[in-house]
Write a protein that holds these residues in place. Structure first.
Motif, PDB file in Angstrom:
ATOM      1  N   TYR A 143      -2.338  -9.580   9.022  1.00 43.69           N
ATOM      2  CA  TYR A 143      -2.772 -10.427   7.905  1.00 43.69           C
ATOM      3  C   TYR A 143      -1.540 -10.822   7.090  1.00 43.69           C
ATOM      4  CZ  TYR A 143      -7.472  -8.601   8.904  1.00 43.69           C
ATOM      5  OH  TYR A 143      -8.653  -8.256   9.518  1.00 43.69           O
ATOM      6  N   ARG A 144      -1.717 -11.769   6.166  1.00 47.89           N
ATOM      7  CA  ARG A 144      -0.618 -11.991   5.235  1.00 47.89           C
ATOM      8  C   ARG A 144      -1.052 -11.445   3.872  1.00 47.89           C
ATOM      9  NH1 ARG A 144      -1.975 -15.627   1.864  1.00 47.89           N
ATOM     10  NH2 ARG A 144      -3.637 -17.128   2.430  1.00 47.89           N
ATOM     11  N   TYR A 145      -0.071 -11.105   3.019  1.00 48.25           N
ATOM     12  CA  TYR A 145      -0.333 -10.459   1.735  1.00 48.25           C
ATOM     13  C   TYR A 145       0.410 -11.207   0.634  1.00 48.25           C
ATOM     14  CZ  TYR A 145      -2.101  -6.879   4.827  1.00 48.25           C
ATOM     15  OH  TYR A 145      -2.813  -6.243   5.809  1.00 48.25           O
ATOM     16  N   GLU A 146      -0.287 -11.432  -0.478  1.00 48.04           N
ATOM     17  CA  GLU A 146       0.393 -12.021  -1.634  1.00 48.04           C
ATOM     18  C   GLU A 146       1.253 -10.922  -2.266  1.00 48.04           C
ATOM     19  OE1 GLU A 146      -1.843 -15.492  -0.952  1.00 48.04           O
ATOM     20  OE2 GLU A 146       0.019 -15.066  -2.049  1.00 48.04           O
ATOM     21  N   LYS A 147       2.317 -11.307  -2.920  1.00 45.70           N
ATOM     22  CA  LYS A 147       3.242 -10.338  -3.539  1.00 45.70           C
ATOM     23  C   LYS A 147       2.479  -9.387  -4.476  1.00 45.70           C
ATOM     24  CE  LYS A 147       8.043 -10.117  -5.068  1.00 45.70           C
ATOM     25  NZ  LYS A 147       8.062  -8.971  -4.072  1.00 45.70           N
ATOM     26  N   GLY A 148       2.675  -8.117  -4.279  1.00 43.47           N
ATOM     27  CA  GLY A 148       2.074  -7.119  -5.181  1.00 43.47           C
ATOM     28  C   GLY A 148       0.587  -6.950  -4.989  1.00 43.47           C
ATOM     29  N   ASP A 149       0.042  -7.608  -3.956  1.00 51.42           N
ATOM     30  CA  ASP A 149      -1.410  -7.493  -3.741  1.00 51.42           C
ATOM     31  C   ASP A 149      -1.656  -6.971  -2.326  1.00 51.42           C
ATOM     32  OD1 ASP A 149      -4.216  -9.861  -4.026  1.00 51.42           O
ATOM     33  OD2 ASP A 149      -4.070  -7.777  -3.350  1.00 51.42           O
ATOM     34  N   ARG A 150      -2.521  -5.979  -2.177  1.00 51.43           N
ATOM     35  CA  ARG A 150      -2.723  -5.383  -0.846  1.00 51.43           C
ATOM     36  C   ARG A 150      -3.916  -6.013  -0.130  1.00 51.43           C
ATOM     37  NH1 ARG A 150      -1.140   0.784  -2.018  1.00 51.43           N
ATOM     38  NH2 ARG A 150      -1.810   1.064   0.115  1.00 51.43           N
ATOM     39  N   THR A 151      -4.466  -7.094  -0.713  1.00 52.43           N
ATOM     40  CA  THR A 151      -5.632  -7.711  -0.057  1.00 52.43           C
ATOM     41  C   THR A 151      -5.202  -8.432   1.210  1.00 52.43           C
ATOM     42  OG1 THR A 151      -6.442  -8.126  -2.292  1.00 52.43           O
ATOM     43  CG2 THR A 151      -7.614  -9.226  -0.484  1.00 52.43           C
ATOM     44  N   ARG A 174       6.966  -8.699  11.503  1.00 53.02           N
ATOM     45  CA  ARG A 174       5.695  -8.634  10.766  1.00 53.02           C
ATOM     46  C   ARG A 174       5.160  -7.214  10.898  1.00 53.02           C
ATOM     47  NH1 ARG A 174       2.852 -14.053  10.135  1.00 53.02           N
ATOM     48  NH2 ARG A 174       1.066 -12.749   9.623  1.00 53.02           N
ATOM     49  N   TYR A 175       5.604  -6.301   9.983  1.00 53.38           N
ATOM     50  CA  TYR A 175       5.238  -4.896  10.089  1.00 53.38           C
ATOM     51  C   TYR A 175       3.969  -4.570   9.308  1.00 53.38           C
ATOM     52  CZ  TYR A 175       9.986  -4.151  11.914  1.00 53.38           C
ATOM     53  OH  TYR A 175      11.143  -4.206  12.638  1.00 53.38           O
ATOM     54  N   GLY A 176       3.446  -5.532   8.571  1.00 58.98           N
ATOM     55  CA  GLY A 176       2.226  -5.243   7.799  1.00 58.98           C
ATOM     56  C   GLY A 176       2.493  -5.333   6.312  1.00 58.98           C
ATOM     57  N   GLN A 177       1.786  -4.515   5.524  1.00 62.96           N
ATOM     58  CA  GLN A 177       1.912  -4.618   4.065  1.00 62.96           C
ATOM     59  C   GLN A 177       3.357  -4.489   3.613  1.00 62.96           C
ATOM     60  OE1 GLN A 177      -0.661  -2.202   1.708  1.00 62.96           O
ATOM     61  NE2 GLN A 177      -2.500  -2.707   2.891  1.00 62.96           N
ATOM     62  N   LYS A 178       4.112  -3.610   4.281  1.00 59.67           N
ATOM     63  CA  LYS A 178       5.473  -3.344   3.778  1.00 59.67           C
ATOM     64  C   LYS A 178       6.399  -4.554   3.947  1.00 59.67           C
ATOM     65  CE  LYS A 178       6.486  -0.506   7.866  1.00 59.67           C
ATOM     66  NZ  LYS A 178       6.882   0.861   8.290  1.00 59.67           N
ATOM     67  N   GLY A 195       1.789   0.450   9.162  1.00 59.40           N
ATOM     68  CA  GLY A 195       3.058  -0.146   9.600  1.00 59.40           C
ATOM     69  C   GLY A 195       3.034  -0.392  11.096  1.00 59.40           C
ATOM     70  N   LEU A 196       3.123  -1.659  11.519  1.00 58.79           N
ATOM     71  CA  LEU A 196       3.009  -1.986  12.952  1.00 58.79           C
ATOM     72  C   LEU A 196       4.235  -1.507  13.720  1.00 58.79           C
ATOM     73  CD1 LEU A 196       1.463  -5.577  12.710  1.00 58.79           C
ATOM     74  CD2 LEU A 196       0.336  -3.348  12.716  1.00 58.79           C
ATOM     75  N   ASP A 197       5.344  -1.278  13.029  1.00 64.03           N
ATOM     76  CA  ASP A 197       6.549  -0.795  13.721  1.00 64.03           C
ATOM     77  C   ASP A 197       6.325   0.631  14.241  1.00 64.03           C
ATOM     78  OD1 ASP A 197       8.356   0.359  10.821  1.00 64.03           O
ATOM     79  OD2 ASP A 197       6.278  -0.297  10.974  1.00 64.03           O
ATOM     80  N   ILE A 198       5.489   1.417  13.519  1.00 58.96           N
ATOM     81  CA  ILE A 198       5.259   2.812  13.960  1.00 58.96           C
ATOM     82  C   ILE A 198       4.601   2.797  15.340  1.00 58.96           C
ATOM     83  CG2 ILE A 198       4.158   5.003  13.358  1.00 58.96           C
ATOM     84  CD1 ILE A 198       6.002   4.184  11.126  1.00 58.96           C
ATOM     85  N   GLY A 221     -11.042  -2.059   8.188  1.00 56.76           N
ATOM     86  CA  GLY A 221     -10.998  -2.456   9.597  1.00 56.76           C
ATOM     87  C   GLY A 221      -9.711  -1.954  10.246  1.00 56.76           C
ATOM     88  N   PRO A 222      -9.688  -1.798  11.565  1.00 56.11           N
ATOM     89  CA  PRO A 222      -8.525  -1.217  12.242  1.00 56.11           C
ATOM     90  C   PRO A 222      -7.262  -2.060  12.136  1.00 56.11           C
ATOM     91  CG  PRO A 222     -10.118  -2.010  13.856  1.00 56.11           C
ATOM     92  CD  PRO A 222     -10.772  -2.103  12.538  1.00 56.11           C
ATOM     93  N   PHE A 223      -7.405  -3.379  12.044  1.00 53.95           N
ATOM     94  CA  PHE A 223      -6.197  -4.207  11.899  1.00 53.95           C
ATOM     95  C   PHE A 223      -5.613  -4.045  10.488  1.00 53.95           C
ATOM     96  CE2 PHE A 223      -5.723  -6.150  15.910  1.00 53.95           C
ATOM     97  CZ  PHE A 223      -6.991  -6.338  16.445  1.00 53.95           C
TER      98      PHE A 223
END
Ligand code: T1G
Length: 700
Positions: free
Chosen positions: A568-576, A558-562, A526-529, A517-519
């Motif tokens: 979304y929120r991400y658990e440590k080491g998990d990209r889900t 809140r830049y995203g996965q990084k 990276g939302l900062d880009i 999905g686009p989000f």
């Protein structure tokens, strides 16, 4: 003078050589199958002929049915009277002699022959699923008998091309000739060798046995990739029939499964995409005699994510490439990233260790400009800021030989401005790679006003030579791909202001066929880009529609996965991606501050709000002559943004809804939302004449 026959029979002593001559790839165009049948009948009736060879003139054996004929109602030979049937009934052996490609109906004819030999460089396959159909010439019944059901499932459901040596191992070929052998001579000798062997080895007489469980297992294994598609499942059913029915009944089953597909939307879309990807290489306003420069020594400036991926693309296709960066430390970091990328592929099994070593050895990190001055093409991939790129171009202009081409990997910066930094603007063009550069196939070639035809042709050819699909874009903010995508990126956030949630929008787009999905994609990139780009546009255009919700997330870090959280929120080491109540609260709060009334949305409205906004912008781009064709926009969306291929592309999909319906909806949103939804002139004109979007012409 009468045209050369599309198929001819030549006698070489006691061997009849049947030659197909239907350029450019010996597709089974009008008269070709009939010609093969005539020659087979002639040779079978000629007592002086003991065996036959079937081969192709020019660059290939037979590349399959003439795809242009599908969906046109063109009459086909009835079962029982097709080339495959005449081959089955032949009283003399026929040897298929393969060079170039034997694909689709080409391989099906070869499998109906008694023997198959090939030169080492030949490739065979049944790629029909890639154009939304299935092998309709007995391929689903013969391949399981020739190579086994598992191999048949793999090749027919994937559509992949198989190099001759592998095809020999799989049992599809009887022999692969030594390098440099003359195919025709070898085939005639082979025919003489087997001429008296009886019974004639017919593939249809073999049996295909399978554990029935493999078919459900295959259906499960393709479920994610084959979402919303029918052809892959019909392919499996056809192979299953080969293992459960007598041959002739299997053929009937194959025909029934084929008939369900030929005129389905999926097949129409995939055929459109096939031809769009060939059209995009044609540059109608360049002199017909322009030839690309055949570069040999590329260099990449910048060893960041993009520069490293670009260097890998060159190495992946056999080029020795030099790469440099501002410091030894950043260069080493870049090389480490390249090694890691290759190692990941090796770990996944998609790249052999020795091949990784070979590719790595082609990437030469160098200290500075003096080390690249002998290169004949440079791709600059430094940070996406004009004040960073300009000094690099000035330096390149000073150091590089006068004939070197200078290309910039930029996603939106003004290529005219960059070209004017040099004394060789005619040698400058944009080569916009998509991230990750060694994976994404799209290369957007941006044409500055002063670029020479040779430069543009060279940039387009560069993409093709490193496995990309090159598409030409005018020099406009965001060029064609990102500019047409920009309204989509805004509309998806504006939907949140009105009551949607990121996960709802993402589900709509994944159900439509996007891999992500686009989000979720935003969080990955990276939302900062995106924020940088929004700032630049807001500064340049007071009417620019700001996106407070997106800006708020970036302000919060809140830049995203990084950063472990974005949309979304991400658990440590998990990209889900996990829906985040904090984001829902932010959305609610900002929407309340903006005073935007909240409401529910249907999936269809979400889909159309996103895609129609881009259709409208694509029409503006065409109106301005910044893209050659609507189908070029589609190619960019397929290969730059992951638009589902079985829907043809953005403009093709919109045509399925109808240009008038698209226009009327946009006009209604124009009333409701104001200027950002003002219909483009081209769209209005197309709607007035009910002309499909894909027939739009630039500048019209
Ligand atoms: N029909 C019509 N035109 C074709 C064609 C085809 N099968 N294949 C290529 N062309 C045109 C192409 O549009 C281009 O045209 C030119 O040839 C050069 O192609 C009964 C039902 C063979 C690997 O799917 O994969 O058999 O732009 O630029 O890069 O069961 O073409 O010059 O005007 O791609 O060297 C199955 C499709 C058909 C093979 C060569 N066969 N073709 O690649 O050249 S369905 C395929 C390809 C079938 C049977 C079923 C590639 C290629 P123009 P190109 P290339």
């Amino acid at each position: 003078m009468s045209e050369a026959p599309v198929v001819r029979l030549e006698k070489e002593g006691d061997v009849g050589v049947i030659i197909v001559n239907y350029p450019p790839v010996n597709a089974l165009g009008p008269g070709v199958s009939e010609g093969i049948i005539d020659c087979l009948n002639q040779a079978n009736a000629d007592p002086s002929i003991k065996a036959m060879v079937l081969m192709g003139d020019g660059r290939s054996f037979i590349a399959g049915a003439d795809i242009r004929g599908f969906g046109t109602g063109r009459k086909r030979l009835p079962i029982g009277s097709r080339t495959y049937d005449v081959l089955d009934a032949s009283t003399k052996p026929v040897v298929a002699a393969i060079h170039g490609y034997a694909l689709g109906g080409g391989l099906e004819n070869a499998m109906a022959c008694h023997y198959r030999i090939a030169v080492p460089s030949a490739k065979v396959g049944l790629p029909e699923v890639l154009i939304g159909i299935l092998p309709g010439g007995g391929g689903t019944q013969r391949l399981p008998r020739l190579a086994g059901p598992e191999v048949a499932l793999d090749l027919i459901v994937s559509g992949r091309h198989v190099p001759a040596p592998e095809a020999k191992q799989l049992g599809i070929l009887d022999e692969v000739l030594p390098d440099g052998t003359d195919l025709r001579t070898a085939a005639i000798a082979y025919a003489r060798k087997i001429a008296d062997i009886r019974p004639l080895p017919r593939v249809r007489d073999k049996e295909a046995k399978a554990d029935p469980a493999i078919f459900d297992a295959k259906r499960k294994s393709i479920a994610r990739r084959a979402r919303n598609q029918k052809a892959p499942y019909n392919c499996i059913a056809a192979v299953e029939a080969a293992c459960t029915l007598p041959f002739d009944e299997g053929i009937q089953r194959e025909q029934a499964l084929f008939a369900e597909l030929e005129n389905a939307d999926e097949a129409k879309a995939l055929r459109y995409a096939f031809f769009a990807e060939r059209e995009v290489a044609k540059l109608p306003d360049l002199p017909a005699d322009v030839r690309p420069y055949d570069f040999q020594r590329p260099a990449v400036i910048g060893a960041g994510t993009m520069g490293g991926g670009i260097a890998m693309s060159f190495a992946d296709f056999g080029y020795d490439v030099k790469i440099m960066d501002a410091s030894a430390e950043s260069l080493n970091r870049g090389m480490d990233r390249i090694r890691t990328n290759y190692a990941t592929s090796v770990k996944r099994g998609s790249l052999a260790q020795d091949e990784m070593e070979r590719r790595l050895a082609r990437i030469h990190p160098v200290a500075g400009y003096d080390d690249i001055k002998d290169c004949d093409v440079v791709v600059e991939a430094v940070f996406e800021r004009m004040d960073v790129k300009k000094p690099v171009f000035a330096k390149l202009d000073e150091v590089m030989g006068p004939d070197a081409f200078l290309f910039s990997n930029t996603s939106a910066l003004d290529m005219d401005e960059l070209a004017d930094v040099t004394k060789r603007p005619e040698k400058v063009a944009g080569t916009h790679f998509f991230s990750p550069a060694n994976v994404m196939k799209l290369l957007e070639v941006v044409r500055p006003a002063k670029a020479s035809p040779e430069t543009l042709a060279t940039a387009m050819a560069l993409g093709r030579k490193i496995g990309k699909i090159s598409a030409m874009a005018g020099n406009t903010d965001g060029f064609v791909a990102n500019r047409s995508r920009a309204p989509f990126n805004s509309e998806m956030v504006i939907l949140l202001e009105e009551g949607c949630l990121p996960e709802q929008v993402d589900k709509v787009m994944v159900d439509f066929g996007y891999p992500m999905g686009p989000f979720a994609v935003g969080d990955l990139a990276g939302l900062d880009i995106g924020a940088e780009g929004r700032k630049r546009r807001a500064a340049a255009n007071p009417n620019y529609r700001k996106l407070p919700i997106a800006d708020k997330l970036v302000e919060m870090g809140r830049y995203g996965q990084k950063t472990g959280a974005g949309w979304y929120r991400y658990e440590k080491g998990d990209r889900t991606p996990h829906p985040d109540p904090e984001v829902a609260a932010i959305i609610k709060q900002v929407a309340a501050e903006m005073g935007v009334p909240q409401r529910q949305f249907t999936d269809e409205e979400i889909l159309r709000r996103l895609l129609f906004s881009s259709v409208n912008e694509a029409c503006r781009i065409l109106e301005e002559g910044k893209a050659y064709r609507a189908s070029d926009v589609d190619v960019m969306w397929l290969h730059g943004f992951g638009f589902p291929r079985y829907r043809g592309g953005l403009m093709f999909w919109a045509d399925g809804i109808g240009v008038r319906n698209v226009y009327n909806q946009i006009a209604a949103w124009h009333q409701q939302y104001g200027e950002r939804w003002a219909p483009s002139k081209l769209l209005r004109d197309l709607a007035e004449t009910n002309t499909p979007l894909r027939e739009a012409r630039p500048g019209s």
